[in-house]
Design an enzyme around this catalytic site. Structure first.
Site, PDB file in Angstrom:
ATOM      1  N   SER A   1     -29.665 -17.268 -37.010  1.00  0.00           N
ATOM      2  CA  SER A   1     -30.725 -16.956 -37.859  1.00  0.00           C
ATOM      3  C   SER A   1     -30.157 -16.336 -39.213  1.00  0.00           C
ATOM      4  CB  SER A   1     -31.462 -15.447 -37.195  1.00  0.00           C
ATOM      5  OG  SER A   1     -32.043 -14.689 -37.855  1.00  0.00           O
TER       6      SER A   1
ATOM      7  N   TYR B   1     -28.947  -7.021 -33.756  1.00  0.00           N
ATOM      8  CA  TYR B   1     -29.516  -8.260 -33.945  1.00  0.00           C
ATOM      9  C   TYR B   1     -28.553  -9.159 -34.957  1.00  0.00           C
ATOM     10  CZ  TYR B   1     -32.467 -12.296 -34.933  1.00  0.00           C
ATOM     11  OH  TYR B   1     -33.040 -13.488 -35.071  1.00  0.00           O
TER      12      TYR B   1
ATOM     13  N   GLY C   1     -35.671 -20.851 -23.352  1.00  0.00           N
ATOM     14  CA  GLY C   1     -36.778 -20.277 -24.032  1.00  0.00           C
ATOM     15  C   GLY C   1     -37.772 -21.334 -24.507  1.00  0.00           C
ATOM     16  N   ALA C   2     -37.808 -22.235 -23.488  1.00  0.00           N
ATOM     17  CA  ALA C   2     -38.845 -23.425 -23.928  1.00  0.00           C
ATOM     18  C   ALA C   2     -40.494 -23.182 -23.744  1.00  0.00           C
ATOM     19  CB  ALA C   2     -38.500 -24.788 -23.515  1.00  0.00           C
TER      20      ALA C   2
END
Length: 305
Positions: free
Chosen positions: A151, A177, A22-23
């Protein structure tokens, strides 16, 4: 009190190879930028290679001579994960850093190509499989690291729903999530236990960015998103700050396997990176091991530790 840890503390990384998922934007982009600036060869592992090449160009504009390659990786497809891992293994005899950064948040009910809940499939199972397929490239490298981004959401409506992992019976985007981000931590802690038992110097760590200004919230329901747009400058930090916990976990010589890094401000929302504590649930060894076994079954990936 000394200067707080920031990107200037990242040591030189010449001859190191780092894979960042995810860069192409947000935290992953900032992480890749700093690693490239310190001399690492950085693989931008992204779903959209056009966006990956654009990101590489933006990094090169800021870091002339940056050593970057773009690797297609769709974490919502185990076939794509296997193809990416095979290509990375062919190109790199050893890997120093694997940074499992890519993620989705609060998506509507969707499935991966393998039938997994999209949030669980991308955030956890895709990274679980990728790590398992690449780990033997890290094990021979003294001090190599696997860093997985979790997260504060791992504490919100979060549990591992073994009776309905894919939310087939009823879907709650917040709970989905929370489960995925809790799974990221449990994966990290169980991986570290296995690495220690294996006698390996490779270590596993986790990090979270606090509340960072990225595209992650694009699937938040519209009314919430509108309110967040107004409040974000007051309660969030730039992506470059949000990336610091990941960068510290990945590069600080003093870190220890199994640690979890996040911002040092109130509520871990903003600030400089330091060691933080995850939820009580995340440290349940029996659940960690059960999740690991289920993840191996679902991905058909066995780890070399």
């Amino acid at each position: 009190m000394g200067t707080k840890w920031n990107e200037r503390a990242v040591p030189r990384l010449d001859d190191r190879v780092a894979v960042v998922t995810g860069a192409n934007s947000g935290l992953g982009f900032e992480t890749a930028r700093v690693l490239a600036d310190r001399g690492a060869t950085v693989i931008l592992a992204v779903r959209d290679t056009d966006k990956g090449r654009q990101a590489a160009d933006r990094i090169t504009a800021r870091v002339p001579g940056a050593r970057l390659t773009v690797q297609r990786l769709d974490l919502a497809s185990l076939e794509s994960v296997r193809e990416a891992a095979a290509e990375l293994r062919a190109a790199h005899p050893t890997i120093d850093l694997l940074i499992n950064n890519a993620g989705l948040m609060y998506t509507p009910r969707q499935k991966t190509s393998d039938g997994f809940d999209l949030q669980f499939g991308v955030n956890h199972l895709g990274h679980f499989a990728l790590t398992g397929l690449l780990l033997d490239r890290l094990l021979p490298v003294p001090g190599s690291r696997v860093v997985t981004v979790s997260s504060v959401g791992h504490k919100i409506q979060a549990d591992i729903h073994f009776d309905d992992l894919q939310f087939d019976r009823s879907y709650n985007r917040v709970a989905a999530y929370g489960q995925a981000k809790l799974a990221n931590l449990m994966f990290t802690y169980e991986l570290q236990r296995r690495l220690t038992q294996h006698g390996s110097t490779t270590i596993a760590l986790a990090a979270h960015p606090g509340n960072a200004q990225t595209e992650l919230g694009r699937n938040t329901p519209a009314p919430v998103r509108a309110a967040m747009t107004v409040a974000m400058p007051l309660i969030a930090q730039k992506a470059s700050m949000g990336a610091l916990p990941t960068l510290r976990a990945a590069t600080d010589p003093a870190v220890l396997g199994g640690q979890y890094y996040g911002p040092d401000g109130v509520g871990e929302v903003r600030g400089h990176p330091h060691v933080v504590t995850s939820s009580d649930k995340s440290y349940d060894v029996a659940v960690q091991q059960r999740l690991w076994a289920v993840s191996e079954q679902l991905t058909n990936v066995k780890f070399p530790v």
